[in-house]
Design a protein around this motif. Structure first.
Motif, PDB file in Angstrom:
ATOM      1  N   VAL A 110     -20.442  34.849 -65.912  1.00 26.31           N
ATOM      2  CA  VAL A 110     -20.767  33.702 -66.481  1.00 26.31           C
ATOM      3  C   VAL A 110     -21.405  33.983 -67.779  1.00 26.31           C
ATOM      4  CG1 VAL A 110     -22.223  31.478 -66.363  1.00 26.31           C
ATOM      5  CG2 VAL A 110     -21.249  32.594 -64.332  1.00 26.31           C
ATOM      6  N   HIS A 111     -20.824  33.195 -68.891  1.00 30.65           N
ATOM      7  CA  HIS A 111     -21.501  33.269 -70.385  1.00 30.65           C
ATOM      8  C   HIS A 111     -22.215  31.951 -70.511  1.00 30.65           C
ATOM      9  CE1 HIS A 111     -18.758  36.678 -71.019  1.00 30.65           C
ATOM     10  NE2 HIS A 111     -19.657  36.719 -71.847  1.00 30.65           N
ATOM     11  N   ILE A 138     -22.604  38.658 -62.648  1.00 30.42           N
ATOM     12  CA  ILE A 138     -23.191  38.781 -64.035  1.00 30.42           C
ATOM     13  C   ILE A 138     -23.321  37.594 -64.831  1.00 30.42           C
ATOM     14  CG2 ILE A 138     -23.225  40.202 -66.060  1.00 30.42           C
ATOM     15  CD1 ILE A 138     -21.527  42.086 -64.698  1.00 30.42           C
ATOM     16  N   VAL A 139     -24.467  37.400 -65.397  1.00 29.97           N
ATOM     17  CA  VAL A 139     -24.842  36.057 -66.446  1.00 29.97           C
ATOM     18  C   VAL A 139     -25.116  36.655 -67.653  1.00 29.97           C
ATOM     19  CG1 VAL A 139     -26.099  34.024 -67.084  1.00 29.97           C
ATOM     20  CG2 VAL A 139     -25.566  34.602 -64.626  1.00 29.97           C
ATOM     21  N   TYR A 140     -24.034  36.463 -68.857  1.00 31.23           N
ATOM     22  CA  TYR A 140     -24.605  36.919 -69.956  1.00 31.23           C
ATOM     23  C   TYR A 140     -25.322  35.708 -71.020  1.00 31.23           C
ATOM     24  CZ  TYR A 140     -22.040  41.418 -69.519  1.00 31.23           C
ATOM     25  OH  TYR A 140     -21.701  42.426 -69.142  1.00 31.23           O
ATOM     26  N   MET A 150     -27.149  39.789 -61.783  1.00 37.69           N
ATOM     27  CA  MET A 150     -27.806  40.364 -63.081  1.00 37.69           C
ATOM     28  C   MET A 150     -27.901  39.401 -64.171  1.00 37.69           C
ATOM     29  SD  MET A 150     -29.062  42.940 -64.516  1.00 37.69           S
ATOM     30  CE  MET A 150     -28.879  44.376 -63.494  1.00 37.69           C
ATOM     31  N   ILE A 151     -28.655  38.967 -64.737  1.00 35.79           N
ATOM     32  CA  ILE A 151     -28.941  38.234 -65.956  1.00 35.79           C
ATOM     33  C   ILE A 151     -28.872  39.329 -67.223  1.00 35.79           C
ATOM     34  CG2 ILE A 151     -29.999  36.490 -67.090  1.00 35.79           C
ATOM     35  CD1 ILE A 151     -28.928  35.465 -64.363  1.00 35.79           C
ATOM     36  N   ALA A 152     -28.256  39.349 -68.238  1.00 35.83           N
ATOM     37  CA  ALA A 152     -28.259  40.155 -69.305  1.00 35.83           C
ATOM     38  C   ALA A 152     -27.629  39.977 -70.520  1.00 35.83           C
ATOM     39  CB  ALA A 152     -27.292  41.658 -68.545  1.00 35.83           C
TER      40      ALA A 152
END
Length: 175
Positions: free
Chosen positions: A136-137, A67-69, A117-119
């Motif tokens: 990842v932030h 996941i990339v926030y 998932m980019i979110a």
């Protein structure tokens, strides 16, 4: 009054726990807590002068899931597009897409058709995927509480995982 009630939360502060008990009118609730300690997650920060390409390097071998926030909708779409053009399978999720599209994107990620998932923070509540290896932030999180909650979506199966903040000097000013 005779109906059993259970209230669940992942990362509530002491005050929030008190508020939950008060608002739900719980009389002498039994509180079961686990430690905030997640020894299988490595919490890392990484300075970057080229965040887009450094993100690609981080995600290049990101299977089964990552996941990339990010902090805004346009970054979701732009980063997902960039990663897909570079051959990675990503999708995005933010508050501006329809409910049907959210469901489709979530199912695509859960089934690992898209493993990235980019979110925005619209993605998270109720997301329980055990094999997320890295969170990842891309932008600095808005608070320690939100960071810890989002980072905690990594490694729920107990396998070593990473929570990485990718930052540069302009991120500090933006925040």
């Amino acid at each position: 009054p005779k109906v059993p009630v259970i209230a669940l939360t992942a990362t509530a502060t002491i005050q929030v726990k008190k508020d939950i008990a008060k608002e739900l009118e719980l009389d002498q609730p039994i509180i079961v807590e686990e430690s905030f300690q997640r020894s299988n997650i490595s919490f890392l920060t990484e300075f970057s002068n080229d965040k887009v390409n450094d993100l690609f390097d981080l995600l290049r071998n990101s299977k089964p899931s990552s996941i990339v926030y990010v902090r805004n909708r346009s970054a979701c779409m732009e980063l997902s597009d960039f990663l897909n053009k570079k051959g990675l399978k990503s999708t995005f999720f933010h508050g501006g897409i329809t409910q049907a599209e959210k469901q489709n994107r979530l199912m695509s990620w859960l089934s690992e058709k898209h493993h990235i998932m980019i979110a925005t923070n619209a993605f998270g509540m109720g997301i329980d995927k055990a094999n997320v290896r890295q969170v990842v932030h891309y932008h600095l999180p808005e608070s320690m509480e939100s960071y810890y909650q989002e980072a905690g979506r990594a490694g729920r199966d107990g396998i070593p995982s990473k929570a990485i903040i990718l930052y540069n000097e302009s991120d500090k000013q933006r925040l």
